[in-house]
Design a protein around this motif. Structure first.
Motif, PDB file in Angstrom:
ATOM      1  N   ILE A 200       0.846  -1.188   0.000  1.00  0.00           N
ATOM      2  CA  ILE A 200       0.000   0.000   0.000  1.00  0.00           C
ATOM      3  C   ILE A 200       0.883   1.240   0.000  1.00  0.00           C
ATOM      4  O   ILE A 200       1.806   1.349   0.806  1.00  0.00           O
ATOM      5  CB  ILE A 200      -0.941   0.013   1.221  1.00  0.00           C
ATOM      6  CG1 ILE A 200      -1.930  -1.165   1.144  1.00  0.00           C
ATOM      7  CG2 ILE A 200      -1.710   1.330   1.314  1.00  0.00           C
ATOM      8  CD1 ILE A 200      -2.849  -1.291   2.351  1.00  0.00           C
ATOM      9  N   SER A 201       0.621   2.174  -0.918  1.00  0.00           N
ATOM     10  CA  SER A 201       1.341   3.442  -1.028  1.00  0.00           C
ATOM     11  C   SER A 201       2.835   3.187  -1.272  1.00  0.00           C
ATOM     12  O   SER A 201       3.201   2.605  -2.280  1.00  0.00           O
ATOM     13  CB  SER A 201       1.098   4.307   0.209  1.00  0.00           C
ATOM     14  OG  SER A 201       1.566   5.623   0.009  1.00  0.00           O
ATOM     15  N   MET A 202       3.722   3.579  -0.344  1.00  0.00           N
ATOM     16  CA  MET A 202       5.138   3.284  -0.519  1.00  0.00           C
ATOM     17  C   MET A 202       5.364   1.785  -0.612  1.00  0.00           C
ATOM     18  O   MET A 202       6.259   1.316  -1.330  1.00  0.00           O
ATOM     19  CB  MET A 202       5.953   3.877   0.633  1.00  0.00           C
ATOM     20  CG  MET A 202       7.462   3.770   0.459  1.00  0.00           C
ATOM     21  SD  MET A 202       8.397   4.445   1.863  1.00  0.00           S
ATOM     22  CE  MET A 202       8.222   3.091   3.046  1.00  0.00           C
ATOM     23  N   GLY A 203       4.552   1.016   0.102  1.00  0.00           N
ATOM     24  CA  GLY A 203       4.637  -0.442  -0.004  1.00  0.00           C
ATOM     25  C   GLY A 203       4.233  -0.928  -1.379  1.00  0.00           C
ATOM     26  O   GLY A 203       4.779  -1.907  -1.893  1.00  0.00           O
ATOM     27  N   GLY A 204       3.248  -0.232  -2.001  1.00  0.00           N
ATOM     28  CA  GLY A 204       2.866  -0.567  -3.364  1.00  0.00           C
ATOM     29  C   GLY A 204       3.993  -0.292  -4.336  1.00  0.00           C
ATOM     30  O   GLY A 204       4.261  -1.080  -5.246  1.00  0.00           O
TER      31      GLY A 204
END
Length: 315
Positions: free
Chosen positions: A174-178
């Protein structure tokens, strides 16, 4: 005073202002000690208070399940932390693990508090790493996916050693994890990695910082981004556009599900479209209407879970 002298003074003043602006931006954005979760939430603009009841309920259930802290050393010598949750036995038919990568200024078990319910019900074990320079993981400088993708490969190897060669792995960020999982897609991933789910990912640090400076601070990207790039190469070891998700997915072989909210002002949905268009592997995309940054699952749980069901069945 001559025109040349006046010009030199003005140029010097602008240069000094640029240095100060760059230092201020870099410290607040890239260094662990100065970044702030509340500031990030405010900038992202998502109203999480409306989901407080379901988040509290699912967090309590998640933490009540058996889990353990695990550690490993990164390629550059940092001690990294993750939490591992075995699958709920009655739901587990095969060895499947999802590795969940959180967003900027968050931590391992925060961004997936809601989605853990889905993965528990579908028989997945879960690994929730803390990104470098976040929570219990060491590091002074944030990796913004560029360095974290290398850490992701190490966590994949940890799962294979833990669960065996026949394990099936899903990467979900998700977000930076994405951005992390998309940047990892361009690497040579083990065959155990069967699919990647990217939720509200950005293309590169350079491009998302430029967007934030332009739209939220109403400032030009020059010379801040250029200055930050020079500083970051020296201190953190990578450039602001050294790793770009658009370029990495051109080399991807693993199927990817792209998810984004249509009203994301922090990471605009156009970035999702740009990355999707560049992706060489089998791909699907879900744009959730009226969802802000990181809100897609909560805005329309049924739609999000249906997309996950179809994607997982297809891989």
């Amino acid at each position: 005073m001559g025109i040349i002298k006046k010009g030199m003074i003005c140029a010097g003043a602008l240069m000094a202002a640029g240095v100060v602006e760059t230092a201020y931006f870099y410290g607040r954005t890239m260094k662990r000690q100065e970044v702030d979760m509340e500031r990030t939430i405010k900038m992202a603009g998502t109203d999480w208070s409306q989901y407080s009841d379901i988040l509290a309920e699912r967090k309590a259930y998640m933490l009540a399940q058996p889990h353990e802290d695990v550690y490993q050393t990164s390629f550059d010598g940092l001690k990294l932390h993750a939490a591992y949750f075995p699958a709920v036995k009655e739901n587990s038919e095969k060895k499947r693990v999802v590795i969940c990568f959180h967003g900027y200024t968050s931590k391992g078990m925060s961004d997936f508090t809601g989605l853990t319910d889905y993965y528990f019900r579908h028989g997945y074990a879960m690994l929730h790493p803390d990104a470098r320079a976040h929570a219990e993981s060491e590091g002074e400088y944030i990796g913004f996916g560029c360095l974290d993708r290398k850490d992701a490969v190490n966590w994949i190897q940890w799962v294979i050693q833990k669960c065996g060669e026949d394990v099936e792995i899903l990467l979900h960020g998700i977000s930076m994890g994405g951005a992390t999982v998309l940047m990892a897609s361009g690497l040579e991933l083990p065959p155990q990695v069967k699919g990647i789910v990217s939720d509200c990912a950005f293309t590169s640090p350079k491009e998302v910082f430029t967007h934030v400076l332009n739209t939220m601070y109403h400032l030009p990207a020059f010379p801040v981004i250029q200055g930050a790039d020079i500083v970051n190469r020296k201190l953190a070891g990578y450039g602001m556009d050294e790793c770009n998700a658009k370029r990495e997915v051109e080399k991807a072989k693993v199927p990817i599900l792209f998810i984004h909210g249509s009203k994301d002002t922090f990471v605009p949905a156009r970035m999702c479209q740009e990355i999707y268009d560049c992706c060489a592997s089998p791909k699907k995309m879900l744009i959730v209407e009226d969802a802000a940054h990181g809100e897609s699952y909560f805005k329309n749980m049924q739609l999000y879970e249906n997309a996950l069901d179809e994607f997982i069945q297809s891989i």
